[in-house]
Design a protein around this motif. Sequence first.
Motif, PDB file in Angstrom:
ATOM      1  N   VAL A  12      -9.216   7.145   8.598  1.00  0.00           N
ATOM      2  CA  VAL A  12      -7.677   6.489   9.498  1.00  0.00           C
ATOM      3  C   VAL A  12      -7.065   5.528   8.809  1.00  0.00           C
ATOM      4  O   VAL A  12      -7.868   4.692   8.625  1.00  0.00           O
ATOM      5  CB  VAL A  12      -7.102   7.073  11.030  1.00  0.00           C
ATOM      6  CG1 VAL A  12      -5.994   6.152  11.002  1.00  0.00           C
ATOM      7  CG2 VAL A  12      -7.625   8.033  11.686  1.00  0.00           C
ATOM      8  N   THR A  13      -5.445   5.640   7.810  1.00  0.00           N
ATOM      9  CA  THR A  13      -5.647   3.913   7.733  1.00  0.00           C
ATOM     10  C   THR A  13      -4.693   3.641   8.319  1.00  0.00           C
ATOM     11  O   THR A  13      -3.715   4.580   9.719  1.00  0.00           O
ATOM     12  CB  THR A  13      -4.892   4.813   5.965  1.00  0.00           C
ATOM     13  OG1 THR A  13      -3.622   5.462   6.034  1.00  0.00           O
ATOM     14  CG2 THR A  13      -5.997   5.828   5.332  1.00  0.00           C
ATOM     15  N   LEU A  14      -4.146   2.265   7.708  1.00  0.00           N
ATOM     16  CA  LEU A  14      -3.270   1.969   8.842  1.00  0.00           C
ATOM     17  C   LEU A  14      -2.013   2.232   8.629  1.00  0.00           C
ATOM     18  O   LEU A  14      -1.118   1.923   9.413  1.00  0.00           O
ATOM     19  CB  LEU A  14      -2.920   0.082   8.329  1.00  0.00           C
ATOM     20  CG  LEU A  14      -4.358  -0.655   8.607  1.00  0.00           C
ATOM     21  CD1 LEU A  14      -4.656  -2.042   8.562  1.00  0.00           C
ATOM     22  CD2 LEU A  14      -5.151  -0.193   9.419  1.00  0.00           C
ATOM     23  N   THR A  15      -1.318   2.631   7.448  1.00  0.00           N
ATOM     24  CA  THR A  15      -0.201   3.364   6.417  1.00  0.00           C
ATOM     25  C   THR A  15      -0.026   4.533   7.871  1.00  0.00           C
ATOM     26  O   THR A  15       0.879   4.216   8.174  1.00  0.00           O
ATOM     27  CB  THR A  15      -0.584   3.758   5.756  1.00  0.00           C
ATOM     28  OG1 THR A  15      -0.365   2.093   4.045  1.00  0.00           O
ATOM     29  CG2 THR A  15       0.805   4.100   5.308  1.00  0.00           C
ATOM     30  N   THR A  16      -1.078   5.454   8.084  1.00  0.00           N
ATOM     31  CA  THR A  16      -1.101   6.520   9.006  1.00  0.00           C
ATOM     32  C   THR A  16      -0.893   6.042  10.713  1.00  0.00           C
ATOM     33  O   THR A  16      -0.137   6.466  11.610  1.00  0.00           O
ATOM     34  CB  THR A  16      -2.199   7.462   8.989  1.00  0.00           C
ATOM     35  OG1 THR A  16      -2.796   7.927   7.882  1.00  0.00           O
ATOM     36  CG2 THR A  16      -1.843   8.169  10.029  1.00  0.00           C
ATOM     37  N   GLY A 320     -15.922  -0.073   3.609  1.00  0.00           N
ATOM     38  CA  GLY A 320     -16.305   1.639   2.886  1.00  0.00           C
ATOM     39  C   GLY A 320     -14.791   1.955   2.926  1.00  0.00           C
ATOM     40  O   GLY A 320     -14.781   3.188   2.998  1.00  0.00           O
ATOM     41  N   GLU A 321     -14.053   1.790   3.894  1.00  0.00           N
ATOM     42  CA  GLU A 321     -13.212   2.527   3.526  1.00  0.00           C
ATOM     43  C   GLU A 321     -11.819   2.659   2.773  1.00  0.00           C
ATOM     44  O   GLU A 321     -12.080   1.784   1.836  1.00  0.00           O
ATOM     45  CB  GLU A 321     -11.709   1.743   5.104  1.00  0.00           C
ATOM     46  CG  GLU A 321     -12.947   1.751   6.102  1.00  0.00           C
ATOM     47  CD  GLU A 321     -11.749   1.612   7.567  1.00  0.00           C
ATOM     48  OE1 GLU A 321     -10.545   2.181   7.046  1.00  0.00           O
ATOM     49  OE2 GLU A 321     -12.844   0.740   8.481  1.00  0.00           O
ATOM     50  N   PRO A 322     -11.335   3.847   2.825  1.00  0.00           N
ATOM     51  CA  PRO A 322     -10.623   4.388   1.245  1.00  0.00           C
ATOM     52  C   PRO A 322      -8.851   2.990   1.508  1.00  0.00           C
ATOM     53  O   PRO A 322      -9.381   2.759   2.642  1.00  0.00           O
ATOM     54  CB  PRO A 322      -9.997   5.766   1.275  1.00  0.00           C
ATOM     55  CG  PRO A 322     -10.313   6.013   3.513  1.00  0.00           C
ATOM     56  CD  PRO A 322     -11.050   5.505   3.657  1.00  0.00           C
ATOM     57  N   VAL A 323      -8.780   3.171   0.251  1.00  0.00           N
ATOM     58  CA  VAL A 323      -7.822   2.210  -0.066  1.00  0.00           C
ATOM     59  C   VAL A 323      -6.380   3.735   0.288  1.00  0.00           C
ATOM     60  O   VAL A 323      -6.347   4.397  -0.787  1.00  0.00           O
ATOM     61  CB  VAL A 323      -7.880   1.587  -1.405  1.00  0.00           C
ATOM     62  CG1 VAL A 323      -6.265   1.021  -2.006  1.00  0.00           C
ATOM     63  CG2 VAL A 323      -8.792   0.690  -1.286  1.00  0.00           C
ATOM     64  N   ASP A 324      -5.479   3.297   0.948  1.00  0.00           N
ATOM     65  CA  ASP A 324      -5.046   4.310   1.504  1.00  0.00           C
ATOM     66  C   ASP A 324      -3.614   3.705   0.435  1.00  0.00           C
ATOM     67  O   ASP A 324      -2.647   4.938   0.653  1.00  0.00           O
ATOM     68  CB  ASP A 324      -4.269   3.957   2.892  1.00  0.00           C
ATOM     69  CG  ASP A 324      -3.487   2.809   3.789  1.00  0.00           C
ATOM     70  OD1 ASP A 324      -4.536   1.753   3.425  1.00  0.00           O
ATOM     71  OD2 ASP A 324      -2.786   2.904   4.298  1.00  0.00           O
TER      72      ASP A 324
END
Length: 351
Positions: A12-16, A320-324
């Motif tokens: 889950v991203t911060l944008t989400t 290691g989280e994806p760049v959203d």
Amino acid sequence: MTGQSPESPGRVTLTTIASEAGVSVSTVSKVLNGRSDVSTDTKERVEAVMDHLGYQRRPARRRGAVIDLVLNELDSLWSVEIIRGVDEVLHAAGASMVLSAVHGRSSDTREWIDQLAARRSNGAILVVSELTPQQRRRLTALDVPFVLLDPVGSVEALVPTVGATNWAGAVSATEHLIELGHTRIAHLAGPRQVLCSRARADGFRATMEAAELPVPEAWAPHGEFNDASGRTELARLLDSLDASGEEPPTALFAASDLQALGAFEVLRDRGYAIPGDMSIVGFDDLPVARWTHPALTTVRQPLLDMASVAANALLRIIDGEPVDQFRLELATQLVVRGSTAPPRKSTTRPS
């Protein structure tokens, strides 16, 4: 990310989260860092969304991390706000910060990258810097993730950047002066090569053009984001107008608060009343903007939030989280104080 469920833990991203909670990305960042300037209701709503989506904070890899914060200079009020914002996030995450100043010199940049390699830094935040292809390849080879904060020049598509709505901020500043009745407005622009400076100058000119108000080239000189430049450029403009007998502008939009403060000095030395003879708008809303007399009308650039978002983005990459979202722009806001007012009916030149 395509094919990823929003409920997947760690994905889950911060944008989400921001979208689901109906808040900004910077607000989510504040909640994650325990900032006190978030209402209890907002904090609870954001945390409820994080729980619902299965967002998991993963501090293990970031704890003990060493992050390089690289600025052009360390002694400006602007830089102090950025340092505060980054330090707050890193401290909460158990990470350390190393400060470097490159002063725009390529030799200092090379030396910084050599030092980064020697101390095995885990990541870097580059502030008002231009990342050359060679520098990016070197950082990639060292396996050092990085985020650009308010970058100078053009940026490759997959480089994470954090900035502000500079063009919109300049539009709001210029519209404010026009709505007050000013038609003779000058602009103290920042460095030509800096993206945020160009965006502010473009916003100013676009608004003046839409209002069918001319801007002579000499009325929008480029300088640096400091008080000395504000003094120099405005003094040069007023001297040229004195020599030609032309009436001075009744309003001035400066590309930074520090340039505006330099303009304050010149106007007072020459007997101009602020805002009686000339209204002034700055850009940044540094703490000193509230201490001037009169207090400075300015465009608030959310420097602490920009720094916080950049630091959090870097920590997520380290985890290691994806760049959203590779390019984030936080909103600017016009703050009206005492340095702006309608122009006088007569524009008598101060003696």
